[in-house]
Design an enzyme around this catalytic site. Structure first.
Site, PDB file in Angstrom:
ATOM      1  N   ASN A  74       0.875  -1.178   0.000  1.00 16.98           N
ATOM      2  CA  ASN A  74       0.000   0.000   0.000  1.00 16.98           C
ATOM      3  C   ASN A  74       0.910   1.226   0.000  1.00 16.98           C
ATOM      4  OD1 ASN A  74      -1.765   2.069   0.495  1.00 16.98           O
ATOM      5  ND2 ASN A  74      -2.330   1.409   2.564  1.00 16.98           N
ATOM      6  N   HIS A 130      -9.349   1.435   4.992  1.00 15.88           N
ATOM      7  CA  HIS A 130      -8.062   1.566   5.684  1.00 15.88           C
ATOM      8  C   HIS A 130      -8.243   2.488   6.889  1.00 15.88           C
ATOM      9  CE1 HIS A 130      -3.921   2.628   6.552  1.00 15.88           C
ATOM     10  NE2 HIS A 130      -3.603   1.505   5.952  1.00 15.88           N
ATOM     11  N   GLU A 138      -5.050  -4.746  10.704  1.00 16.25           N
ATOM     12  CA  GLU A 138      -4.009  -3.734  10.903  1.00 16.25           C
ATOM     13  C   GLU A 138      -4.258  -3.000  12.219  1.00 16.25           C
ATOM     14  OE1 GLU A 138      -2.181  -2.567   6.845  1.00 16.25           O
ATOM     15  OE2 GLU A 138      -3.799  -1.178   7.276  1.00 16.25           O
ATOM     16  N   GLY A 185       2.932   2.417  10.816  1.00 17.41           N
ATOM     17  CA  GLY A 185       3.885   3.510  10.645  1.00 17.41           C
ATOM     18  C   GLY A 185       4.617   3.889  11.923  1.00 17.41           C
TER      19      GLY A 185
HETATM   20  P1  13P Z   1       3.307   0.493   7.695  1.00 19.86           P
HETATM   21  O1  13P Z   1       3.796  -0.784   7.051  1.00 19.86           O
HETATM   22  O2  13P Z   1       4.022   1.706   7.207  1.00 19.86           O
HETATM   23  O3  13P Z   1       3.239   0.379   9.176  1.00 19.86           O
HETATM   24  O4  13P Z   1       1.795   0.697   7.179  1.00 19.86           O
HETATM   25  C1  13P Z   1       0.900  -0.357   7.287  1.00 19.86           C
HETATM   26  C2  13P Z   1      -0.308  -0.005   6.515  1.00 19.86           C
HETATM   27  O5  13P Z   1      -1.059   0.892   6.881  1.00 19.86           O
HETATM   28  C3  13P Z   1      -0.582  -0.752   5.278  1.00 19.86           C
HETATM   29  O6  13P Z   1      -1.865  -0.509   4.805  1.00 19.86           O
END
Ligand code: 13P
Length: 254
Positions: free
Chosen positions: A12, A98, A170, A176
């Protein structure tokens, strides 16, 4: 790794990559991952790069996904993108709900379920995201939150559509932040999601649906996460923006 369900690893890219940068990235991925048959590999560029990336990967084992779409099929919805437009670029997957869209665009489970129905009507496979915030986890509400999101955003899907749907777990606190859920924490929620799918649909559907983990997935933790019995792939943010990192995540997962 031996699992009945084929792994699906998606990048993503979020709001990153100009067209030129996007092409550089997929050229590198094509080069490094051309031999991989064990994993469905998906890239989800911003809309503006879909056309060029689509042309670049047409004869490769990379598949194309979008990051969002409208629940409407056509009409006076300024700034929105319809499922049919995505199909023009041979998009096969679309990320829905998301956590960033739930947070910044206030997307609700009801809206996500409408989008999922629209996606299926266009034969796009939705990747539906669920996950708790840090305060939910700390208050021991992880399962209640995930259950509510699943029930709401899968409402109206029939068993055949569910089989063409992917769930991405997630945890918001892991996105992040560099904080990955431990493989045990991920497995626990994935198993819970599968048990809910059995309640909402049936045991056969629950057994077949692929559940991705997302949240600070990196080359170093991919193998351990993917070795969990109910983890069937990854939705990768930051690490999907770099050829080496994303390629290593895919190859380390096999
Ligand atoms: P990161 O891998 O940057 O933590 O993001 C995860 C994400 O939101 C994928 O959709």
């Amino acid at each position: 790794m031996d699992k009945d369900r084929k792994l699906i690893i998606a990048g993503n890219w979020k709001m990153n990559k100009t067209v030129a940068e996007a092409l550089d990235l997929v050229k590198g991925l094509k080069r490094d991952l051309s031999q991989v048959k064990e994993v469905d590999i998906v890239v989800c560029p911003p809309y503006t790069a879909l056309s060029d990336v689509s042309r670049e990967i047409i004869d490769s084992n990379l598949r194309l996904g979008a990051q969002n779409m409208s629940e409407q099929s056509v009409g006076a919805y300024t700034g929105e993108i319809a499922a049919e437009f995505l199909k023009e670029f041979l998009v096969r997957y679309v990320i829905l709900g998301h956590s960033e869209r739930r947070q910044y665009q206030e997307e609700s489970d009801a809206l996500i379920s409408q989008k999922a129905a629209t996606a299926h009507a266009a034969s796009l496979k939705p990747i539906i995201c669920v996950g708790e915030k840090l305060e939910d986890r700390e208050a021991d509400r992880t399962q209640a939150v995930v259950e509510g999101q699943l029930t709401g955003s899968l409402a109206g899907l029939n068993a055949d559509q569910m089989l063409e749907t992917i769930i991405a777990y997630e945890p918001v606190w892991a996105i992040g932040t560099g904080k990955t859920a431990s493989s045990d924490q991920a497995q626990e929620v994935h198993a819970f999601i599968r048990s809910k799918l059995e309640q909402l649909f049936d045991a056969s559907v629950a057994k077949q649906v692929r559940i991705q983990y997302g949240g600070s997935v990196k080359p170093a933790n991919a193998r351990e996460l993917m070795s969990q019995p109910d983890v069937d792939g990854a939705l990768v943010g930051g690490a999907s923006l770099d050829v080496r990192n994303f390629s290593d995540i895919v190859t380390n997962s096999i």
